[in-house]
Design an enzyme around this catalytic site. Structure first.
Site, mmCIF file in Angstrom:
data_model
loop_
_atom_site.group_PDB
_atom_site.id
_atom_site.type_symbol
_atom_site.label_atom_id
_atom_site.label_comp_id
_atom_site.label_asym_id
_atom_site.label_seq_id
_atom_site.Cartn_x
_atom_site.Cartn_y
_atom_site.Cartn_z
ATOM 1 C CD1 TRP A 162 -0.224 -1.478 3.172
ATOM 2 C CD2 TRP A 162 0.581 0.589 3.320
ATOM 3 N NE1 TRP A 162 0.524 -1.403 4.327
ATOM 4 C CE2 TRP A 162 1.024 -0.142 4.444
ATOM 5 C CE3 TRP A 162 0.955 1.934 3.207
ATOM 6 C CZ2 TRP A 162 1.842 0.412 5.436
ATOM 7 C CZ3 TRP A 162 1.761 2.497 4.193
ATOM 8 C CH2 TRP A 162 2.202 1.738 5.287
ATOM 9 C CE LYS A 186 -3.151 -9.081 -2.351
ATOM 10 N NZ LYS A 186 -3.177 -8.054 -1.236
ATOM 11 N N GLY A 240 6.622 -6.647 0.083
ATOM 12 C CA GLY A 240 5.952 -6.575 1.373
ATOM 13 C C GLY A 240 6.884 -7.028 2.483
ATOM 14 C CD GLU A 262 11.349 -3.931 -2.070
ATOM 15 O OE1 GLU A 262 11.891 -4.006 -0.934
ATOM 16 O OE2 GLU A 262 10.448 -3.152 -2.350
ATOM 17 C CG LEU A 263 11.088 -10.082 1.030
ATOM 18 C CD1 LEU A 263 11.613 -11.384 1.584
ATOM 19 C CD2 LEU A 263 9.591 -10.169 0.781
ATOM 20 C CB CYS A 296 11.157 -1.426 2.048
ATOM 21 S SG CYS A 296 11.256 -1.050 0.275
ATOM 22 C CD GLU A 393 10.622 -2.199 6.770
ATOM 23 O OE1 GLU A 393 11.061 -1.696 5.727
ATOM 24 O OE2 GLU A 393 10.012 -3.292 6.798
ATOM 25 C CB SER A 453 13.862 5.371 -5.749
ATOM 26 O OG SER A 453 13.558 4.727 -4.537
#
Length: 489
Positions: A162, A186, A240, A262-263, A296, A393, A453
């Site tokens: 999100w 999803k 997530g 990608e955690l 993250c 985190e 990024s």
């Protein structure tokens, strides 16, 4: 004059709010719907269709049926579709940004920046579609030839979070579409509206039915587990938490799926004694406060040399305290709400735990009164190693500061975590920069800058922060497999 409220009402009203399967908008098979909340007010923006396992199966049916035809579409045509979708997003920046702000909470300027960033993934991978290359060479014995070709992996399940409702989608959909893979998407239940609009824009750009299937749901496990077990699915990409990522990897193993993960992160932000403090504080504000700290790659632990710690803390606290907190649609507010009450309470709990263990509260630290899930920009000094936020985190606007005395100590502290997504390092010494960046156990490093990024760069981590890379020249590889043909002469 059209007000923000009028524009918001109109933007939400224009949306298709059903599932998108096989090129058609349809209600959930059980007729269920779920509310989407504005985190700035706690009010319901609208309700969208709540997909069931049957809807997930229908989406994979559609993706599997469309896969052979989509793989045969010329790369240039696939790229042009992505280019048209990029242009549509840019034209409608204000509308898309408003939706992001309404459902996620970040300020409008930040949402506009996300539209530019997210759209650029479509442009980038539209250009990469025509650059997928194979190889032709003489075999080592000289009696044959070696031909290698790159082919789409096949139907892919894309699961997005999100915190960046557009960019997390385009970073996965872009390379999948460019490579010739069909998809079941999803999106996060908290932020499905941006995904609904993106599906519409991609369709208008010429994406054929079945290539993109969108199934928002509040029953993520029930919908995705059967898909991961289905032999027709060949790829799983997830962004997530590490905890959920581990679970998905275990499930994907039974079907031997190609996976991209990608955690979570626990990013160290190291300020050396010789750092330019003006630059370091500027970088800290970007690395910590971009996306409200709900990222993250947000700086999670500030490791500052003991000789400059007091000055750095004073400057950072002054900058953080000056930020205005309020709804993202308020033009004067720089810091919007966190995503929901659970996340706000979690951040507050982490801060309370650190203070109880001896950390000094320099600024912030108390949620404001009234509606919405706001938490003030917070700086903590003298944070002990036992505090939970040194290991967990934070995902919020909290900057915990700890001191170190040597480069070796800083690196030991930075690497003392199961995570390895990104690290930040500020120093004016070239030799120190090389030594320390090479020693950091992270997939990415921000050297004298707080922003890493970039669509042209490979995004991803090591250790418990994930597998694979998104973006850059290697991003499309996650959706391609190599076939070798032994050619006899």
């Amino acid at each position: 004059m059209t007000t923000i409220t009028d524009a918001a009402t109109a933007a939400v009203a224009r949306l298709d709010k059903d599932l998108f399967i096989g090129g058609e908008w349809r209600p959930a098979s059980g007729g269920g719907r779920f509310p989407v909340e504005n985190p700035a007010t706690g009010e319901i923006l609208c309700e969208v269709a709540d997909a069931t396992p049957e809807d997930g199966a229908a989406a994979l049916d559609s993706a599997a049926a469309a896969q052979p035809g989509w793989a045969a579409v010329p790369p240039r045509e696939r790229g042009e579709i992505l280019r048209r979708a990029y242009e549509a997003l840019i034209r409608r920046t204000d509308e898309v940004a408003l939706l992001i702000t309404l459902e996620m909470g970040k300020s409008l300027p930040e949402s506009r920046a996300e539209v530019a960033y997210g759209a650029d993934y479509l442009r980038w991978f539209g250009e990469e579609a025509v650059r997928v290359a194979g190889e032709w060479k003489t075999g080592s014995a000289g009696d044959g030839r070696i031909l290698t070709v790159r082919r789409p992996v096949g139907p892919a399940l894309l699961i997005t979070p999100w915190n960046a409702p557009l960019a997390m989608l385009t970073r996965k959909i872009g390379p999948a579409v460019a490579a010739g893979c069909t998809t079941v998407v999803k999106p996060a239940a908290q932020t499905p509206l941006t995904a609904l609009l993106l599906a519409r824009l991609l369709t208008e750009a010429g994406l054929p039915p079945g290539v993109l299937n969108l199934v928002p749901t509040t029953a993520a496990g029930a919908v995705t587990e059967p898909l991961i077990a289905d032999r027709r699915l060949r790829k799983l990409s997830f962004t997530g938490s590490t905890e959920v990522g581990r679970t998905l990897l275990r499930r994907a193993a039974d079907n031997v799926l190609r996976t991209s993960m990608e955690l979570g992160g626990n990013a160290p932000f190291i300020v050396c004694a010789d750092a330019d403090l003006d630059s370091a504080v500027d970088g800290a504000m970007v690395a910590k406060m971009r996306n409200l700290g709900e990222a993250c790659i947000a700086a999670n632990r500030f490791l500052v040399h003991e000789t400059v710690a007091d000055e750095f803390t004073r400057r950072l606290a002054a900058r953080m305290s000056a930020l205005t907190v309020g709804p993202g649609t308020d033009g004067s507010a720089a810091v919007g709400p966190l995503i929901d009450a659970r996340q706000r309470d979690r951040v507050a709990g982490l801060v309370d735990d650190a203070v109880a263990r001896g950390a000094q509260l320099v600024c912030g630290g108390r949620p404001g009164p009234g509606a919405g899930y706001f938490y003030p920009p917070t700086v903590l000094a003298d944070v002990p190693a036992a505090a939970r936020l040194t290991r967990e985190e934070i995902f919020g606007p909290v900057a915990p500061i700890t001191t170190f005395g040597s480069d070796e100590q800083a690196l030991a502290m930075a690497n003392d975590t199961e995570f390895g997504l990104v690290g930040y390092l500020f120093t004016r010494d070239l030799g120190r920069a090389v030594r320390m960046t090479e020693a950091l156990e992270t997939g990415m490093v921000g050297l004298n800058r707080g922003l890493v990024s970039d669509v042209a760069a490979p995004f991803g981590g090591i250790k418990q922060s994930g597998l694979g890379r998104e973006g850059g020249a290697t991003g499309i590889d996650e959706y391609l497999e190599t076939q070798y043909v032994a050619v006899g002469l």
